[in-house]
Scaffold this motif. Structure first.
Motif, PDB file in Angstrom:
ATOM      1  N   TRP A 156      -0.844 -13.695  -2.703  1.00 12.56           N
ATOM      2  CA  TRP A 156      -0.050 -14.840  -1.969  1.00 12.56           C
ATOM      3  C   TRP A 156       0.242 -15.721  -2.844  1.00 12.56           C
ATOM      4  CZ3 TRP A 156       4.218 -13.551   0.898  1.00 12.56           C
ATOM      5  CH2 TRP A 156       4.680 -12.562   1.144  1.00 12.56           C
TER       6      TRP A 156
ATOM      7  N   ASN B 195       0.784  -6.144   1.145  1.00  6.14           N
ATOM      8  CA  ASN B 195      -0.572  -7.087   1.169  1.00  6.14           C
ATOM      9  C   ASN B 195      -0.997  -6.774   0.297  1.00  6.14           C
ATOM     10  OD1 ASN B 195       0.073  -7.272   4.515  1.00  6.14           O
ATOM     11  ND2 ASN B 195      -0.124  -4.913   5.072  1.00  6.14           N
ATOM     12  N   ARG B 196      -0.725  -6.212  -1.112  1.00  4.95           N
ATOM     13  CA  ARG B 196      -1.542  -5.906  -1.742  1.00  4.95           C
ATOM     14  C   ARG B 196      -1.210  -6.728  -2.803  1.00  4.95           C
ATOM     15  NH1 ARG B 196      -0.321  -0.655  -1.678  1.00  4.95           N
ATOM     16  NH2 ARG B 196       0.888  -0.274  -3.284  1.00  4.95           N
TER      17      ARG B 196
ATOM     18  N   ILE C  42       5.133  -2.424   3.788  1.00  5.80           N
ATOM     19  CA  ILE C  42       3.614  -3.794   4.251  1.00  5.80           C
ATOM     20  C   ILE C  42       2.468  -3.462   3.341  1.00  5.80           C
ATOM     21  CG2 ILE C  42       2.300  -3.584   6.171  1.00  5.80           C
ATOM     22  CD1 ILE C  42       4.748  -2.990   7.779  1.00  5.80           C
ATOM     23  N   ASP C  43       2.554  -2.457   3.521  1.00  7.75           N
ATOM     24  CA  ASP C  43       1.176  -2.083   1.971  1.00  7.75           C
ATOM     25  C   ASP C  43       1.179  -2.564   0.229  1.00  7.75           C
ATOM     26  OD1 ASP C  43      -0.059  -0.239   4.249  1.00  7.75           O
ATOM     27  OD2 ASP C  43       0.754   1.947   2.666  1.00  7.75           O
TER      28      ASP C  43
END
Length: 188
Positions: free
Chosen positions: A185, A181-182, A177-178
């Motif tokens: 997108w 999220n970085r 997830i981390d």
């Protein structure tokens, strides 16, 4: 939040399969794509995640049948995948997390995250990805991407690598997830 099982219309002794089924049924009417309200759908997703977490914490989560044993060894090529006997002792966290993107975009993002976390060993776009994670995790990781009402649910399984016990599945999930999220997108 009230009791997540009550929120989903389930008894307290419901199984993980019951939770997933209830979430799917509620999504048919509550998802914004079906004319529902986004806040209601978020509440259903949160209740399903909380219920599944509670089942996993209680040890009542989904059970995984062992894979057939084989005399497999470590993969020799990227297309080989993890040996079947590796998955016999896996831990599964299902569903691990939801990505607000279609499976193709989610799979591409997972490939980018995999480059940071380890080495892709086998892939079946856009639905399955096997990665040999590097330290500090050092385990096999399998991600299954499932379409979920305009988004994607990513289920995670881990198994020992090189005889070492695998890390806590929550740590592996949080690392994915981390990493996701970085990502930028807008570039996918």
């Amino acid at each position: 939040m009230s009791d997540p099982f009550t929120e989903l219309g389930l008894a307290a002794d419901a199984s993980a399969a019951d939770v997933r089924r209830a979430r799917r049924e509620l999504a048919k009417s509550m998802h914004p794509d079906a004319g529902g309200d986004a806040d209601d759908m978020r509440r259903v997703n949160a209740a399903a995640a909380a219920a599944l977490r509670r089942l996993a914490d209680d040890g009542a989560g989904p059970t995984v049948a062992p894979s057939p044993t084989s005399a497999g060894t470590a993969p020799t090529s990227q297309a080989a995948g993890a040996p079947d006997d590796v998955w016999r002792n896996r831990r599964r966290d299902a569903p691990s997390f939801t990505v607000e993107a279609l499976p193709v975009e989610t799979f591409e993002a997972l490939l980018l995250a995999a480059a940071e976390l380890g080495e892709v060993v086998d892939d079946d776009p856009p639905y399955e990805l096997q990665v040999l994670l590097a330290a500090p995790f050092a385990c096999w990781c399998r991600l299954d991407v499932v379409p979920d009402a305009g988004a994607s649910t990513v289920s995670l399984s881990i198994a020992p690598a090189d005889g070492a016990p695998p890390p806590a599945i929550e740590q592996v999930r949080n690392a994915w997830i981390d990493s996701l999220n970085r990502l930028d997108w807008s570039q996918l």
